[in-house]
Design a protein around this motif. Structure first.
Motif, mmCIF file in Angstrom:
data_model
loop_
_atom_site.group_PDB
_atom_site.id
_atom_site.type_symbol
_atom_site.label_atom_id
_atom_site.label_comp_id
_atom_site.label_asym_id
_atom_site.label_seq_id
_atom_site.Cartn_x
_atom_site.Cartn_y
_atom_site.Cartn_z
ATOM 1 N N ASP A 100 0.842 -1.200 0.000
ATOM 2 C CA ASP A 100 0.000 0.000 0.000
ATOM 3 C C ASP A 100 0.880 1.254 0.000
ATOM 4 O O ASP A 100 1.911 1.293 0.685
ATOM 5 C CB ASP A 100 -0.887 0.038 1.252
ATOM 6 N N VAL A 101 0.420 2.287 -0.720
ATOM 7 C CA VAL A 101 1.266 3.477 -0.890
ATOM 8 C C VAL A 101 0.548 4.768 -0.495
ATOM 9 O O VAL A 101 -0.682 4.817 -0.445
ATOM 10 C CB VAL A 101 1.726 3.632 -2.370
ATOM 11 N N VAL A 102 1.346 5.814 -0.231
ATOM 12 C CA VAL A 102 0.862 7.196 -0.244
ATOM 13 C C VAL A 102 1.415 7.806 -1.532
ATOM 14 O O VAL A 102 2.497 7.426 -1.986
ATOM 15 C CB VAL A 102 1.321 8.002 1.000
ATOM 16 N N GLU A 103 0.664 8.766 -2.109
ATOM 17 C CA GLU A 103 1.020 9.275 -3.439
ATOM 18 C C GLU A 103 0.863 10.780 -3.501
ATOM 19 O O GLU A 103 0.010 11.352 -2.815
ATOM 20 C CB GLU A 103 0.083 8.629 -4.467
ATOM 21 N N VAL A 104 1.662 11.428 -4.333
ATOM 22 C CA VAL A 104 1.485 12.861 -4.575
ATOM 23 C C VAL A 104 1.805 13.166 -6.046
ATOM 24 O O VAL A 104 2.676 12.533 -6.643
ATOM 25 C CB VAL A 104 2.327 13.700 -3.576
ATOM 26 N N SER A 105 1.060 14.139 -6.607
ATOM 27 C CA SER A 105 1.322 14.627 -7.974
ATOM 28 C C SER A 105 2.105 15.915 -7.875
ATOM 29 O O SER A 105 1.937 16.677 -6.926
ATOM 30 C CB SER A 105 0.014 14.932 -8.706
ATOM 31 N N LEU B 145 7.740 19.148 -12.443
ATOM 32 C CA LEU B 145 9.196 19.321 -12.411
ATOM 33 C C LEU B 145 9.630 20.100 -13.640
ATOM 34 O O LEU B 145 8.775 20.566 -14.402
ATOM 35 C CB LEU B 145 9.936 17.989 -12.268
ATOM 36 N N GLU B 146 10.948 20.302 -13.818
ATOM 37 C CA GLU B 146 11.428 21.234 -14.852
ATOM 38 C C GLU B 146 10.852 20.908 -16.225
ATOM 39 O O GLU B 146 10.548 21.799 -16.991
ATOM 40 C CB GLU B 146 12.973 21.253 -14.917
ATOM 41 N N TYR B 147 10.704 19.599 -16.524
ATOM 42 C CA TYR B 147 10.246 19.260 -17.874
ATOM 43 C C TYR B 147 8.964 18.434 -17.909
ATOM 44 O O TYR B 147 8.782 17.631 -18.800
ATOM 45 C CB TYR B 147 11.362 18.565 -18.662
ATOM 46 N N GLY B 148 8.059 18.650 -16.938
ATOM 47 C CA GLY B 148 6.763 17.970 -17.050
ATOM 48 C C GLY B 148 6.033 17.756 -15.743
ATOM 49 O O GLY B 148 6.360 18.357 -14.732
ATOM 50 N N GLU B 149 5.028 16.879 -15.826
ATOM 51 C CA GLU B 149 4.200 16.544 -14.671
ATOM 52 C C GLU B 149 4.491 15.097 -14.289
ATOM 53 O O GLU B 149 4.817 14.287 -15.158
ATOM 54 C CB GLU B 149 2.713 16.646 -15.042
ATOM 55 N N ALA B 150 4.331 14.774 -13.001
ATOM 56 C CA ALA B 150 4.634 13.407 -12.579
ATOM 57 C C ALA B 150 3.912 13.079 -11.279
ATOM 58 O O ALA B 150 3.280 13.946 -10.659
ATOM 59 C CB ALA B 150 6.140 13.263 -12.390
ATOM 60 N N LYS B 151 3.991 11.797 -10.911
ATOM 61 C CA LYS B 151 3.459 11.314 -9.625
ATOM 62 C C LYS B 151 4.529 10.456 -8.985
ATOM 63 O O LYS B 151 5.253 9.744 -9.696
ATOM 64 C CB LYS B 151 2.242 10.404 -9.867
ATOM 65 N N ILE B 152 4.589 10.500 -7.652
ATOM 66 C CA ILE B 152 5.496 9.593 -6.950
ATOM 67 C C ILE B 152 4.771 8.960 -5.770
ATOM 68 O O ILE B 152 3.794 9.517 -5.250
ATOM 69 C CB ILE B 152 6.773 10.286 -6.427
ATOM 70 N N GLN B 153 5.290 7.822 -5.363
ATOM 71 C CA GLN B 153 4.676 7.045 -4.292
ATOM 72 C C GLN B 153 5.730 6.540 -3.307
ATOM 73 O O GLN B 153 6.891 6.355 -3.667
ATOM 74 C CB GLN B 153 3.955 5.811 -4.873
ATOM 75 N N MET B 154 5.245 6.274 -2.091
ATOM 76 C CA MET B 154 6.110 5.666 -1.068
ATOM 77 C C MET B 154 5.238 4.665 -0.308
ATOM 78 O O MET B 154 4.024 4.895 -0.173
ATOM 79 C CB MET B 154 6.599 6.791 -0.139
ATOM 80 N N HIS B 155 5.813 3.595 0.195
ATOM 81 C CA HIS B 155 5.025 2.651 1.003
ATOM 82 C C HIS B 155 4.459 3.360 2.230
ATOM 83 O O HIS B 155 5.166 4.149 2.877
ATOM 84 C CB HIS B 155 5.896 1.477 1.456
ATOM 85 N N LYS B 156 3.225 3.038 2.572
ATOM 86 C CA LYS B 156 2.567 3.763 3.664
ATOM 87 C C LYS B 156 3.183 3.452 5.034
ATOM 88 O O LYS B 156 2.979 4.207 5.987
ATOM 89 C CB LYS B 156 1.057 3.487 3.671
#
Ligand SMILES: O=P(O)(O)OC[C@H]1O[C@H](OP(=O)(O)OP(=O)(O)O)[C@H](O)[C@@H]1O
Ligand SMILES: Nc1ncnc2[nH]cnc12
Length: 170
Positions: A86-91, A94-105
């Protein structure tokens, strides 16, 4: 050592107008890579932290070597669909676009002190997003350590609440 000579500028990658800082010559020079990791370790020797957080993919290269050297816990922050639990996520942008990253909760405990390590600090969007993930888990950012800072993009304006160290400033 003059680390700058191991960083190659690639114009118009990955998009027109971006000058990409290519770290592969540094990685290909064992004595330079070792000295960079030693210099990064020196920068954080007085900082109080338990854990190193590293964003995929280039953050892994520097943060894992540093975690080995300093004997610290290591936590990967990954692009979507890569972490198995299971993860926590944020959008973010950055310099050249949009992205999402996740980390284990369950990657961090409450009040755990973390150092975020990455190769390039550009707009600061990635680091700011990681800060948001850390706060979601009620942990604390002790500091940020980057190999390269693109100061002309003013990343520190976004990161005013945290101590930021970088080895090479452009
Ligand atoms: O300060 P910012 O504007 O957010 O940009 C910096 C981020 O951009 C690059 O990662 P990228 O997402 O391109 O991923 P990669 O390491 O997988 O190449 C770099 O490694 C930083 O994480
Ligand atoms: N100019 C740049 N070079 C390398 N990595 C980056 N990440 C964001 N901007 C970058």
């Amino acid at each position: 050592m003059n680390f700058e000579k191991y960083i190659r500028d690639i114009p118009d990658f990955p998009k027109p107008g971006i000058i990409f800082k290519d770290i592969t010559p540094l990685l290909a020079t064992p004595e330079a890579f070792r000295e960079v990791i030693d210099a990064m370790a020196e920068r954080v020797k007085d900082l109080d932290f338990d854990t190193i957080l590293v964003p995929e993919a280039r953050g892994f290269l520097f943060g894992s070597a540093l975690a080995y050297k300093l004997g610290k816990k290591l936590v990967p922050v990954r692009k979507p669909g890569k972490l198995p639990y299971d993860v926590v996520e944020v959008s973010y942008s950055l310099e050249y676009g949009e992205a999402k990253i996740q980390m284990h909760k369950d990657a961090l405990s409450k009040s755990e002190k973390v150092l975020i390590v990455d190769d390039v600090l550009a707009t600061g969007g990635t680091i700011k997003a990681i800060e948001t993930l850390v706060k979601k888990l009620e942990a604390e950012v002790s500091g940020v350590l980057c190999l390269i800072e693109l100061s002309f993009l003013n990343p520190r304006e976004k990161l005013s609440e945290v101590k930021v160290e970088s080895i090479l400033v452009y």
